[in-house]
Enzyme design. Structure first.
Site, mmCIF file in Angstrom:
data_model
loop_
_atom_site.group_PDB
_atom_site.id
_atom_site.type_symbol
_atom_site.label_atom_id
_atom_site.label_comp_id
_atom_site.label_asym_id
_atom_site.label_seq_id
_atom_site.Cartn_x
_atom_site.Cartn_y
_atom_site.Cartn_z
ATOM 1 C CB SER A 157 23.355 53.850 59.242
ATOM 2 O OG SER A 157 22.386 52.852 59.363
ATOM 3 C CG ASP A 322 20.745 55.389 66.698
ATOM 4 O OD1 ASP A 322 19.771 54.624 66.520
ATOM 5 O OD2 ASP A 322 21.749 55.391 65.973
ATOM 6 C CG HIS A 355 19.627 55.180 62.846
ATOM 7 N ND1 HIS A 355 20.862 54.863 63.356
ATOM 8 C CD2 HIS A 355 19.650 54.786 61.535
ATOM 9 C CE1 HIS A 355 21.611 54.296 62.413
ATOM 10 N NE2 HIS A 355 20.891 54.251 61.305
#
Length: 382
Positions: A157, A322, A355
Site C-alpha cells: 500500500s 483489491d 486491500h
C-alpha cells in the site's frame, strides 16, 4: 533487539529510538536539524552488511512488524505472519529493519512529540510530509546502521509507494524492490475518501485546530469516523457480504439509530480501537503524503522516465479483490517498468478480502514472496 526467540516467531523484541542527527530538508522547505525514529530489527546483519531488508509501513502501521513486546501481549506485530525464521521474509537469512516513519505517533518524531523550539507538543505546527521525505529520513537511518545498500525494500500500500520512491531517488542503494498492493499515484476517488476522513477530524469540536493536547482532549468522534470510512475501502464487497450480510444483532429491528446490524458493530469497534492507538494529527499528515505521491511529477509526468532512474529488480504483487489499489494500478507500474527496460516480475493473487489481503497469510501470496526473497538471499550470500 531480539532478546528471546520462540518457534516460528522472532519472539520478544525491544524497540529502540534512534536519534538521526543529520539535517533533513523537507519538500515543503522546512528543516529538521535532528529527528528520532523508533525502530525494531530482527535477525542478524552479516559481515558483508549485504543481507539487510527494509520494511516500509502503510498508513496506520508502525515499527512493530513482528514478534511481541512482552509475553503478555495479545497480538504480535502487524506482519508477524510474514517476518520470522523460515517465513517469507526469513530472519534466519535476513537482517530486517522496521521503523515508524517520521510524523508517526509511535515514538518517532511527530505531532505528539515535543518541539524543541517551544517545549510543547508539535500539534498542527508539524510540517506536512511527502513519501520522498520519508525516503530521505530512512536513508539517514540506513547510514546510521552502516547499510549502504538494501538487499530488498518491501512494502504494501503506502509502503509500496515508499519502495518505488527509494528505487527512483536512490537507485544504487536498492538491490530489489518489492511493491505490494500499491499504485503509481492515487486516484481522484481515493483522494476524495482521504478528504472526507480529514474533514471528519478537522470538524470535530475536540480537534481545537490541532491543539487538542493542550486541552487534554481527543477528537475521538472525527478519528473514529475517519477510520470507519477507511476500513470500508480496505474490504471487498464480497468479504463484507460473507462476513456480515445484512444480519441484525437481535431477532427483530429495534427501530432506532443504535447498533442494529453486525457490520455496524464491527465498524464501530474498529473506530473505537483506532482512537486508542492513533493520533489524529498523524492521520492527517499520513493521508496528505498518500495524496501527494506521484514519482512521475518530476519527470514530465512520465512514469517510464521516472523508472529509468531505477537499477533495482522489481517484484510487483496485486490482489484480485483489491478495489482501492486495484490490479490495474499494479499493471500500470509493471508496464512502465517494462517500457523503462527494468527487470520486473508480477504476480496477481486470487483473493477475497480486499486491500487488506496484503497483510494476510495467503498461501499463494506467501509462496511468491518466499520464492522471490529466497533467491535474493542466495544472491547476497545470506
Amino acid at each position: 533487539m531480539t532478546s528471546e526467540v520462540t518457534e516460528g516467531s522472532v519472539g520478544i523484541v525491544e524497540p529502540r529510538k534512534i536519534r538521526i542527527d543529520s539535517p533533513l530538508i523537507l519538500d515543503c522547505g522546512r528543516l529538521f536539524m535532528w529527528h528520532d525514529l523508533m525502530v525494531e530489527t530482527y535477525g542478524t546483519l552479516n559481515a558483508a552488511r549485504s543481507n539487510a531488508v527494509l520494511i516500509c509501513h502503510a498508513l496506520s502501521g508502525d515499527h512493530h512488524a513482528a514478534g511481541v513486546h512482552s509475553s503478555d501481549d495479545r497480538k504480535p506485530g502487524w506482519w508477524d505472519n510474514c517476518i520470522g525464521p523460515g517465513k517469507p521474509i526469513d530472519t534466519d537469512r535476513f537482517f530486517v529493519v522496521s521503523l515508524n516513519n517520521l510524523g508517526g505517533c509511535r515514538g518517532s518524531t511527530g505531532p505528539n512529540s515535543i518541539a524543541p523550539e517551544t517545549g510543547r507538543q508539535w500539534g498542527p505546527d508539524f510540517p506536512l510530509l511527502t513519501v520522498r521525505d520519508w525516503v530521505r529520513s530512512q536513508a539517514l537511518l540506513a547510514d546510521k546502521l552502516g547499510i549502504t545498500q538494501w538487499a530488498a525494500i518491501v512494502g504494501g500500500s503506502l509502503g509500496g509507494m515508499q519502495v518505488m520512491q527509494w528505487a527512483v531517488d536512490l537507485p544504487r542503494r536498492v538491490r530489489h524492490a518489492v511493491v505490494i498492493a500499491s499504485a503509481p499515484q492515487i486516484s481522484a476517488q481515493n483522494i476524495a475518501f482521504n478528504e472526507i476522513a480529514r474533514q471528519a477530524i478537522l470538524s470535530d469540536p475536540d480537534f481545537h485546530g490541532g491543539r487538542y493536547y493542550d486541552h487534554n482532549a481527543v477528537p475521538a468522534r472525527g478519528l473514529r469516523l475517519a477510520r470507519m470510512l477507511g476500513h470500508i475501502t480496505y474490504l471487498s464487497d464480497a468479504a463484507m457480504r460473507a462476513k456480515f450480510g445484512n444480519d441484525l444483532k437481535a431477532p427483530q429491528p429495534s427501530f432506532n439509530f443504535d447498533v442494529e446490524f453486525e457490520v455496524e458493530s464491527y465498524l464501530r469497534y474498529q473506530g473505537e480501537s483506532f482512537v486508542d492507538r492513533f493520533d489524529a494529527n498523524t492521520y492527517l499528515i499520513m493521508t496528505k503524503a498518500l495524496d501527494y505521491f506521484d514519482p512521475a511529477r518530476d519527470y514530465d509526468d512520465s512514469l517510464v522516465d521516472a523508472f529509468r532512474q531505477a537499477q533495482a529488480r522489481f517484484l510487483v504483487v496485486a490482489f484480485s479483490s483489491d478495489w482501492r489499489f486495484s490490479p490495474a494500478r499494479s499493471r500500470e507500474i509493471v508496464k512502465a517498468l517494462v517500457d523503462a527496460g527494468r527487470d520486473v516480475s508480477y504476480a496477481l493473487i486470487e483473493s477475497s478480502l480486499g486491500h487488506d489481503d496484503f497483510l494476510m497469510p495467503l498461501p499463494d501470496y506467501h509462496r511468491v514472496l518466499r520464492g522471490y526473497l529466497s533467491r535474493v538471499a542466495d544472491e547476497v550470500g545470506a
